[in-house]
Design a protein around this motif. Structure first.
Motif, PDB file in Angstrom:
ATOM      1  N   THR A 139       0.846  -1.186   0.000  1.00  0.00           N
ATOM      2  CA  THR A 139       0.000   0.000   0.000  1.00  0.00           C
ATOM      3  C   THR A 139       0.883   1.238   0.000  1.00  0.00           C
ATOM      4  N   GLU A 140       0.300   2.339  -0.417  1.00  0.00           N
ATOM      5  CA  GLU A 140       1.010   3.616  -0.487  1.00  0.00           C
ATOM      6  C   GLU A 140       2.313   3.468  -1.272  1.00  0.00           C
ATOM      7  N   VAL A 141       2.180   3.099  -2.550  1.00  0.00           N
ATOM      8  CA  VAL A 141       3.329   2.827  -3.404  1.00  0.00           C
ATOM      9  C   VAL A 141       3.609   4.037  -4.293  1.00  0.00           C
ATOM     10  N   PHE A 142       4.811   4.572  -4.168  1.00  0.00           N
ATOM     11  CA  PHE A 142       5.264   5.695  -4.997  1.00  0.00           C
ATOM     12  C   PHE A 142       5.595   5.164  -6.385  1.00  0.00           C
ATOM     13  N   LEU A 143       4.818   5.588  -7.407  1.00  0.00           N
ATOM     14  CA  LEU A 143       5.029   5.096  -8.762  1.00  0.00           C
ATOM     15  C   LEU A 143       5.626   6.131  -9.709  1.00  0.00           C
ATOM     16  N   GLY A 144       5.574   7.382  -9.321  1.00  0.00           N
ATOM     17  CA  GLY A 144       6.109   8.429 -10.174  1.00  0.00           C
ATOM     18  C   GLY A 144       5.853   9.779  -9.555  1.00  0.00           C
ATOM     19  N   PRO A 145       6.269  10.836 -10.240  1.00  0.00           N
ATOM     20  CA  PRO A 145       6.066  12.182  -9.709  1.00  0.00           C
ATOM     21  C   PRO A 145       4.588  12.432  -9.375  1.00  0.00           C
ATOM     22  N   ASN A 146       4.331  12.798  -8.138  1.00  0.00           N
ATOM     23  CA  ASN A 146       2.970  13.068  -7.659  1.00  0.00           C
ATOM     24  C   ASN A 146       2.033  11.877  -7.828  1.00  0.00           C
ATOM     25  N   TYR A 147       2.570  10.676  -7.824  1.00  0.00           N
ATOM     26  CA  TYR A 147       1.738   9.484  -8.000  1.00  0.00           C
ATOM     27  C   TYR A 147       2.066   8.476  -6.908  1.00  0.00           C
ATOM     28  N   VAL A 148       1.255   8.460  -5.873  1.00  0.00           N
ATOM     29  CA  VAL A 148       1.338   7.450  -4.834  1.00  0.00           C
ATOM     30  C   VAL A 148       0.040   6.671  -4.904  1.00  0.00           C
ATOM     31  N   ALA A 149       0.120   5.429  -5.371  1.00  0.00           N
ATOM     32  CA  ALA A 149      -1.066   4.587  -5.490  1.00  0.00           C
ATOM     33  C   ALA A 149      -1.437   4.051  -4.112  1.00  0.00           C
TER      34      ALA A 149
ATOM     35  N   ALA B  22       0.935  -9.773  -9.864  1.00  0.00           N
ATOM     36  CA  ALA B  22       0.501 -11.168  -9.789  1.00  0.00           C
ATOM     37  C   ALA B  22       0.079 -11.652 -11.175  1.00  0.00           C
ATOM     38  N   SER B  23      -0.228 -12.927 -11.264  1.00  0.00           N
ATOM     39  CA  SER B  23      -0.769 -13.533 -12.478  1.00  0.00           C
ATOM     40  C   SER B  23      -2.236 -13.845 -12.251  1.00  0.00           C
ATOM     41  N   LEU B  24      -3.078 -13.530 -13.245  1.00  0.00           N
ATOM     42  CA  LEU B  24      -4.502 -13.827 -13.132  1.00  0.00           C
ATOM     43  C   LEU B  24      -4.787 -15.273 -13.531  1.00  0.00           C
TER      44      LEU B  24
ATOM     45  N   ALA C 266       7.627  -0.781 -11.341  1.00  0.00           N
ATOM     46  CA  ALA C 266       6.524  -1.025 -10.399  1.00  0.00           C
ATOM     47  C   ALA C 266       6.889  -2.118  -9.407  1.00  0.00           C
ATOM     48  N   ALA C 267       7.532  -3.180  -9.883  1.00  0.00           N
ATOM     49  CA  ALA C 267       7.915  -4.279  -8.992  1.00  0.00           C
ATOM     50  C   ALA C 267       8.891  -3.790  -7.925  1.00  0.00           C
ATOM     51  N   PHE C 268       9.861  -3.004  -8.325  1.00  0.00           N
ATOM     52  CA  PHE C 268      10.813  -2.453  -7.373  1.00  0.00           C
ATOM     53  C   PHE C 268      10.102  -1.598  -6.336  1.00  0.00           C
ATOM     54  N   ARG C 269       9.166  -0.771  -6.777  1.00  0.00           N
ATOM     55  CA  ARG C 269       8.448   0.100  -5.860  1.00  0.00           C
ATOM     56  C   ARG C 269       7.546  -0.684  -4.908  1.00  0.00           C
ATOM     57  N   VAL C 270       6.941  -1.765  -5.378  1.00  0.00           N
ATOM     58  CA  VAL C 270       6.124  -2.608  -4.490  1.00  0.00           C
ATOM     59  C   VAL C 270       7.008  -3.257  -3.434  1.00  0.00           C
TER      60      VAL C 270
ATOM     61  N   ALA D  26      11.441   1.611   7.269  1.00  0.00           N
ATOM     62  CA  ALA D  26      10.996   2.800   6.550  1.00  0.00           C
ATOM     63  C   ALA D  26      12.154   3.381   5.749  1.00  0.00           C
ATOM     64  N   ILE D  27      11.957   3.501   4.463  1.00  0.00           N
ATOM     65  CA  ILE D  27      12.937   4.111   3.569  1.00  0.00           C
ATOM     66  C   ILE D  27      12.222   5.263   2.892  1.00  0.00           C
ATOM     67  N   HIS D  28      12.856   6.403   2.836  1.00  0.00           N
ATOM     68  CA  HIS D  28      12.219   7.549   2.208  1.00  0.00           C
ATOM     69  C   HIS D  28      11.916   7.212   0.757  1.00  0.00           C
ATOM     70  N   ARG D  29      10.682   7.453   0.334  1.00  0.00           N
ATOM     71  CA  ARG D  29      10.245   7.002  -0.984  1.00  0.00           C
ATOM     72  C   ARG D  29      10.977   7.689  -2.120  1.00  0.00           C
ATOM     73  N   ASP D  30      11.590   8.847  -1.912  1.00  0.00           N
ATOM     74  CA  ASP D  30      12.312   9.518  -2.983  1.00  0.00           C
ATOM     75  C   ASP D  30      13.791   9.143  -3.013  1.00  0.00           C
ATOM     76  N   SER D  31      14.232   8.258  -2.137  1.00  0.00           N
ATOM     77  CA  SER D  31      15.661   7.974  -2.041  1.00  0.00           C
ATOM     78  C   SER D  31      16.209   7.289  -3.281  1.00  0.00           C
ATOM     79  N   PHE D  32      15.349   6.701  -4.102  1.00  0.00           N
ATOM     80  CA  PHE D  32      15.823   6.036  -5.305  1.00  0.00           C
ATOM     81  C   PHE D  32      15.346   6.749  -6.560  1.00  0.00           C
ATOM     82  N   SER D  33      14.768   7.930  -6.420  1.00  0.00           N
ATOM     83  CA  SER D  33      14.155   8.590  -7.572  1.00  0.00           C
ATOM     84  C   SER D  33      15.172   9.029  -8.626  1.00  0.00           C
ATOM     85  N   HIS D  34      16.440   9.187  -8.256  1.00  0.00           N
ATOM     86  CA  HIS D  34      17.433   9.626  -9.226  1.00  0.00           C
ATOM     87  C   HIS D  34      18.391   8.511  -9.621  1.00  0.00           C
TER      88      HIS D  34
END
Length: 183
Positions: free
Chosen positions: A30-40, A46-48, A148-152, A160-168
């Motif tokens: 939950t609360e997954v940072f996917l991009g700029p201003n995008y926290v899902a 998974a596979s359906l 997305a997999a890395f962010r999940v 707790a790791i700051h969500r922007d620590s890998f943004s660059h």
């Protein structure tokens, strides 16, 4: 009630989708940072199961990838919904970032009028979620899948790791809407 409803509906998303997935692996956060201003609110990788492939493909038989990125957004108020999905505004939820996208709402929130066509709608039912509109399958490339997999995995870590620590990180591609066409 709205304070507890949002996390309750978000938790229901992983239970709802887990019943539709194979045993080949199921990762969610939950609360997954996917991009700029995008926290899902939630993201599942998974596979359906085969019986759900037809619904995900919009009624057509598609060859689904082994792993799907499924994005969930929970909205409990019309104001929150319109702030994210107002068709007069451009925003990053107006472009696919995963293979399947679902919005989760309480039954009284009427949201189909501003929802992009590839977003599915799940509404709160007594103890679970009811699919009102299926999500349309959106192809994503391998870079978006790995991002997305890395962010999940990052979001699901107990430390707790700051969500922007890998943004660059140059090895981690930044989110871009690209030319994704949903079916």
């Amino acid at each position: 009630m709205a304070g507890t409803l949002h996390p309750q509906l978000t938790q229901r998303a992983s239970r709802w989708i887990s019943k539709r997935c194979t045993g080949a692996g199921f990762n969610h956060a939950t609360e997954v940072f996917l991009g700029p201003n995008y926290v899902a609110d939630a993201v599942v990788i998974a596979s359906l199961q085969h019986r759900f492939w037809l619904a995900a493909g919009g009624g057509e038989q598609h060859s689904l990838p082994e792993r799907l990125v499924i994005v969930f957004e929970t909205k409990v108020s019309r104001t929150d919904f319109l702030a994210t999905f107002n068709s007069a505004r451009t925003g990053n939820r107006r472009f696919p970032i995963g293979n399947l996208h679902y919005i989760i709402t309480p039954p009284a929130l009427h949201s189909l009028d501003h929802l992009p066509p590839w977003w599915g709608l799940l509404q709160q039912s007594y103890r679970g979620l009811q699919e009102i509109r299926p999500a349309q399958l959106c192809p994503i490339d391998e870079h978006q899948l790995h991002h997305a997999a890395f962010r999940v995995l990052l979001a699901s870590q107990p430390v707790a790791i700051h969500r922007d620590s890998f943004s660059h990180d140059p090895e981690l591609p930044a989110y871009s809407p690209g030319n994704n066409h949903c079916h």
